[in-house]
Design a protein around this motif. Structure first.
Motif, PDB file in Angstrom:
ATOM      1  N   PHE A   1       0.819  -1.195   0.000  1.00 14.77           N
ATOM      2  CA  PHE A   1       0.000   0.000   0.000  1.00 14.77           C
ATOM      3  C   PHE A   1       0.862   1.257   0.000  1.00 14.77           C
ATOM      4  CE2 PHE A   1      -4.017  -2.077   0.612  1.00 14.77           C
ATOM      5  CZ  PHE A   1      -3.648  -3.298   1.149  1.00 14.77           C
ATOM      6  N   GLY A   2       0.398   2.255  -0.730  1.00 17.79           N
ATOM      7  CA  GLY A   2       1.169   3.483  -0.842  1.00 17.79           C
ATOM      8  C   GLY A   2       1.032   4.392   0.361  1.00 17.79           C
ATOM      9  N   CYS A   3      -0.027   4.197   1.138  1.00 21.36           N
ATOM     10  CA  CYS A   3      -0.275   5.097   2.253  1.00 21.36           C
ATOM     11  C   CYS A   3      -0.909   4.350   3.411  1.00 21.36           C
ATOM     12  CB  CYS A   3      -1.200   6.235   1.803  1.00 21.36           C
ATOM     13  SG  CYS A   3      -0.834   7.794   2.597  1.00 21.36           S
ATOM     14  N   MET A   4      -0.415   4.615   4.599  1.00 22.59           N
ATOM     15  CA  MET A   4      -0.930   4.002   5.816  1.00 22.59           C
ATOM     16  C   MET A   4      -1.216   5.116   6.815  1.00 22.59           C
ATOM     17  SD  MET A   4       2.140   1.286   5.691  1.00 22.59           S
ATOM     18  CE  MET A   4       3.021   2.413   4.598  1.00 22.59           C
ATOM     19  N   GLY A   5      -2.380   5.078   7.419  1.00 24.62           N
ATOM     20  CA  GLY A   5      -2.711   6.201   8.276  1.00 24.62           C
ATOM     21  C   GLY A   5      -3.466   5.850   9.534  1.00 24.62           C
TER      22      GLY A   5
ATOM     23  N   GLY B   1      -2.019  10.769  11.849  1.00 21.88           N
ATOM     24  CA  GLY B   1      -0.685  10.638  11.276  1.00 21.88           C
ATOM     25  C   GLY B   1      -0.720   9.729  10.072  1.00 21.88           C
ATOM     26  N   ILE B   2       0.090  10.049   9.085  1.00 20.81           N
ATOM     27  CA  ILE B   2       0.127   9.285   7.838  1.00 20.81           C
ATOM     28  C   ILE B   2       1.560   8.910   7.517  1.00 20.81           C
ATOM     29  CG2 ILE B   2      -0.217   9.426   5.346  1.00 20.81           C
ATOM     30  CD1 ILE B   2      -2.589  11.285   5.920  1.00 20.81           C
ATOM     31  N   LEU B   3       1.740   7.661   7.097  1.00 21.38           N
ATOM     32  CA  LEU B   3       3.035   7.191   6.639  1.00 21.38           C
ATOM     33  C   LEU B   3       2.934   6.887   5.161  1.00 21.38           C
ATOM     34  CD1 LEU B   3       4.442   4.653   9.262  1.00 21.38           C
ATOM     35  CD2 LEU B   3       5.517   6.759   8.483  1.00 21.38           C
ATOM     36  N   GLU B   4       3.814   7.483   4.373  1.00 23.53           N
ATOM     37  CA  GLU B   4       3.795   7.216   2.934  1.00 23.53           C
ATOM     38  C   GLU B   4       4.802   6.120   2.597  1.00 23.53           C
ATOM     39  OE1 GLU B   4       3.379  10.521   0.273  1.00 23.53           O
ATOM     40  OE2 GLU B   4       2.952  11.877   1.941  1.00 23.53           O
ATOM     41  N   GLU B   5       4.690   5.662   1.375  1.00 17.38           N
ATOM     42  CA  GLU B   5       5.490   4.525   0.915  1.00 17.38           C
ATOM     43  C   GLU B   5       6.983   4.773   1.084  1.00 17.38           C
ATOM     44  OE1 GLU B   5       5.175   1.469  -2.882  1.00 17.38           O
ATOM     45  OE2 GLU B   5       4.551   3.555  -3.073  1.00 17.38           O
ATOM     46  N   ASP B   6       7.388   6.038   0.909  1.00 13.12           N
ATOM     47  CA  ASP B   6       8.813   6.349   1.005  1.00 13.12           C
ATOM     48  C   ASP B   6       9.285   6.517   2.449  1.00 13.12           C
ATOM     49  OD1 ASP B   6       8.593   9.933   0.147  1.00 13.12           O
ATOM     50  OD2 ASP B   6       7.682   8.736   1.733  1.00 13.12           O
TER      51      ASP B   6
ATOM     52  N   SER C   1      -4.107   2.762  -1.488  1.00 11.51           N
ATOM     53  CA  SER C   1      -3.120   2.768  -2.575  1.00 11.51           C
ATOM     54  C   SER C   1      -2.452   4.130  -2.665  1.00 11.51           C
ATOM     55  CB  SER C   1      -3.796   2.395  -3.891  1.00 11.51           C
ATOM     56  OG  SER C   1      -4.879   3.280  -4.139  1.00 11.51           O
ATOM     57  N   GLY C   2      -3.169   5.154  -2.275  1.00 10.68           N
ATOM     58  CA  GLY C   2      -2.635   6.492  -2.222  1.00 10.68           C
ATOM     59  C   GLY C   2      -3.196   7.218  -1.023  1.00 10.68           C
ATOM     60  N   CYS C   3      -2.636   8.371  -0.703  1.00 10.51           N
ATOM     61  CA  CYS C   3      -3.076   9.074   0.504  1.00 10.51           C
ATOM     62  C   CYS C   3      -4.379   9.835   0.304  1.00 10.51           C
ATOM     63  CB  CYS C   3      -1.975  10.010   0.976  1.00 10.51           C
ATOM     64  SG  CYS C   3      -0.496   9.129   1.527  1.00 10.51           S
ATOM     65  N   GLY C   4      -4.887   9.847  -0.910  1.00 11.98           N
ATOM     66  CA  GLY C   4      -6.158  10.513  -1.140  1.00 11.98           C
ATOM     67  C   GLY C   4      -7.361   9.627  -0.917  1.00 11.98           C
TER      68      GLY C   4
END
Length: 116
Positions: free
Chosen positions: A31-35, A49-54, A99-102
């Motif tokens: 997944f591209g985004c975890m929050g 809080g949000i964690l992105e793929e990078d 899949s994305g933060c949106g």
């Protein structure tokens, strides 16, 4: 099938600390985004809080400087560490994957945190 289960909620004293856990049934690296999100009594849901793929993290203004989100890829687990909680942090806390933060397509059922 993706299943997310939050745990670790409960009562905590203001100024203490609490760490929540979100366990995923699938590899979170997919997944591209975890929050983490929360909804307090009478309030709308807000991002914690949000964690992105990078690996980059971003936080809601109300928790910035106090909460830290992290993950353990090997265990497919997400954590928010809540430091110096305040009464206004009382809420149901949810984790989500997307899949994305949106857009987050998968949500847990939440764990209640009460700060007194």
């Amino acid at each position: 099938q993706v299943q997310l289960v939050e745990s670790g909620g409960g009562s905590v004293q203001s100024g203490g600390s609490l760490t929540l856990t979100c366990s995923s049934s699938v590899n979170i690296d997919n997944f591209g985004c975890m929050g983490w999100f929360r909804q307090g009594p009478g309030k709308e849901r807000e991002g914690v809080g949000i964690l992105e793929e990078d690996g980059s993290a971003s936080y809601g203004d109300s928790v910035k400087g106090r909460f830290i989100v992290s993950k353990d890829n090997a265990k497919n687990t997400l954590f928010p560490q809540m430091n110096s909680p305040k009464s206004e942090d009382t809420a149901m806390y949810y984790c989500a994957l997307g899949s994305g933060c949106g857009f987050y397509g998968y949500w847990g059922r939440g764990t209640q945190v009460t700060v007194s």
